[in-house]
Design an enzyme around this catalytic site. Structure first.
Site, short mmCIF file in Angstrom:
data_model
loop_
_atom_site.label_atom_id
_atom_site.label_comp_id
_atom_site.label_asym_id
_atom_site.label_seq_id
_atom_site.Cartn_x
_atom_site.Cartn_y
_atom_site.Cartn_z
N MET A 33 -72.43 -3.24 15.67
CA MET A 33 -72.28 -4.64 15.24
C MET A 33 -72.18 -5.55 16.46
SD MET A 33 -70.28 -4.56 11.66
CE MET A 33 -68.63 -4.43 12.27
N GLY A 34 -72.60 -5.05 17.63
CA GLY A 34 -72.62 -5.89 18.81
C GLY A 34 -71.26 -6.09 19.44
N ALA A 35 -71.15 -7.13 20.28
CA ALA A 35 -69.97 -7.32 21.15
C ALA A 35 -69.75 -5.99 21.88
CB ALA A 35 -68.74 -7.76 20.36
N HIS A 37 -69.34 -2.71 24.16
CA HIS A 37 -68.39 -2.25 25.18
C HIS A 37 -68.77 -0.83 25.56
CE1 HIS A 37 -66.63 -0.09 21.84
NE2 HIS A 37 -66.46 -1.22 21.18
N GLY A 39 -67.62 1.96 24.79
CA GLY A 39 -67.69 2.90 23.66
C GLY A 39 -69.11 2.95 23.10
N HIS A 40 -69.71 1.77 22.89
CA HIS A 40 -71.09 1.71 22.40
C HIS A 40 -72.04 2.35 23.41
CE1 HIS A 40 -69.43 -2.04 20.31
NE2 HIS A 40 -69.81 -1.28 19.31
N GLU A 153 -66.17 8.74 16.98
CA GLU A 153 -65.01 9.27 16.25
C GLU A 153 -63.90 8.23 16.13
OE1 GLU A 153 -63.88 12.90 18.22
OE2 GLU A 153 -65.40 14.05 17.14
N ASP A 155 -64.18 5.64 14.53
CA ASP A 155 -64.23 5.37 13.09
C ASP A 155 -64.47 6.70 12.39
OD1 ASP A 155 -64.30 2.27 13.16
OD2 ASP A 155 -65.79 2.91 14.62
N SER A 191 -64.70 -3.91 19.53
CA SER A 191 -65.16 -5.30 19.67
C SER A 191 -64.03 -6.27 19.34
CB SER A 191 -66.35 -5.55 18.75
OG SER A 191 -67.38 -4.64 19.06
#
Ligand code: AMP
Length: 285
Positions: A33-35, A37, A39-40, A153, A155, A191
């Protein structure tokens, strides 16, 4: 050096993507969903290490928000996200679709039966959330047809829901879970962390501290006593409000009553810092 390519619709993506894909290659998919960091980015790096082609989507999905103000205040930083992604090479395809692309018939969710895991934890506190998640991912999976899709993980319940979704819908995509990436103070990257004040950000390191103590106590204490201890710890904290804490079976996501042989357990937590909702979890055995 050539860089990643950006597309603002499935149609634009497919005009290039389909011929690339035909070259007998595997496609990794990282929905976000963007923003963005670290982690993404860790998901993208894992996807790139296992596939020749990676699609990263950026889309704030309206149907998975049960709270209108959470949706309105969700950070939207597409321009800087695209800058962050610039360092990837041309085998990364970034898709930034419009809402009408995903929801041609209006922004409504399909209804799913995920066998009960949708009713635990996040499902309890965010009614309809997983129907929204299922709906948007189903649509992405059908349009992109990835070989493998990568989920954090962080989520964990969502990861289990997605595994269930591909089973129910018989979708030919492998679902891979990836480790939680944390800030240097231990807070799980998110985010929503962008919405924390400096003080809240510092105080939120408490969440991971608690989870680590829970993990070390898990061998000797029972789940009820641990939960009671966690609740008390948060009662004494002026910056963080506990929404739920649960020790649950990793597969069924049902609360643990007693430890059973050959079962894996995880502690799950949701906390408010002001009006910012933070979730985290930790594997216990
Ligand atoms: P989001 O943009 O929050 O929807 O997240 C997109 C993907 O990144 C999901 O699979 C998340 O689980 C994953 N993700 C978010 N935060 C983290 C993190 N701190 N560590 C690992 N993966 C994460």
């Amino acid at each position: 050096m050539s860089t990643m390519q950006v597309f603002f619709s499935f149609e634009a993506l497919n005009s290039i993507f389909l011929s690339k894909k035909a070259q007998n290659t595997t496609v990794g998919f990282v929905p976000t969903m963007g923003a963005l960091h670290q982690g993404h980015l860790s998901l993208i790096d894992i996807a790139l290490s296992e596939n020749n082609l990676v699609v990263v989507s950026i889309f704030v999905n309206p149907t998975q928000f049960n709270n209108a103000s959470d949706f309105d205040l969700y950070p939207r930083t597409v321009e800087s996200d695209l800058k962050i992604l610039k360092h990837y090479s041309e085998n990364v395809f970034v898709l930034v679709p419009e809402t009408k692309d995903i929801y041609p018939n209006g922004t409504i969710s399909r209804q799913y039966d995920f066998g009960g895991i949708e009713n635990e934890m996040e499902g309890k506190f965010r009614p309809g959330h997983f129907d929204g998640v299922g709906t948007v991912l189903h649509s992405f999976f059908k349009m992109i047809q990835p070989t493998v899709a990568y989920f954090g993980e962080k989520d964990f319940q969502q990861l289990q829901i997605v595994k269930k979704l591909v089973k129910i819908e018989n979708l030919p995509v492998k679902i891979v879970g990836c480790p939680i990436v944390r800030e240097s103070n231990g807070l799980a990257m998110s985010s929503r962390n962008k919405r924390l004040t400096k003080r809240q950000y510092d105080e939120a390191s408490f969440i991971y501290k608690i989870l680590k103590t829970v993990k070390s106590d898990f061998g000797t204490k029972n789940a009820q006593n641990i939960a009671q201890w966690v609740e008390n710890e948060f009662k004494n904290n002026n910056y963080l409000k506990l929404e739920y804490f649960e020790i649950s079976n990793e597969e069924t996501l049902k609360p643990m009553i007693e430890k059973e042989l050959n079962q894996k357990y995880r502690a799950f937590i949701s906390v408010f810092a002001g009006d910012v909702r933070l979730i985290d979890n930790i594997a216990l055995n």
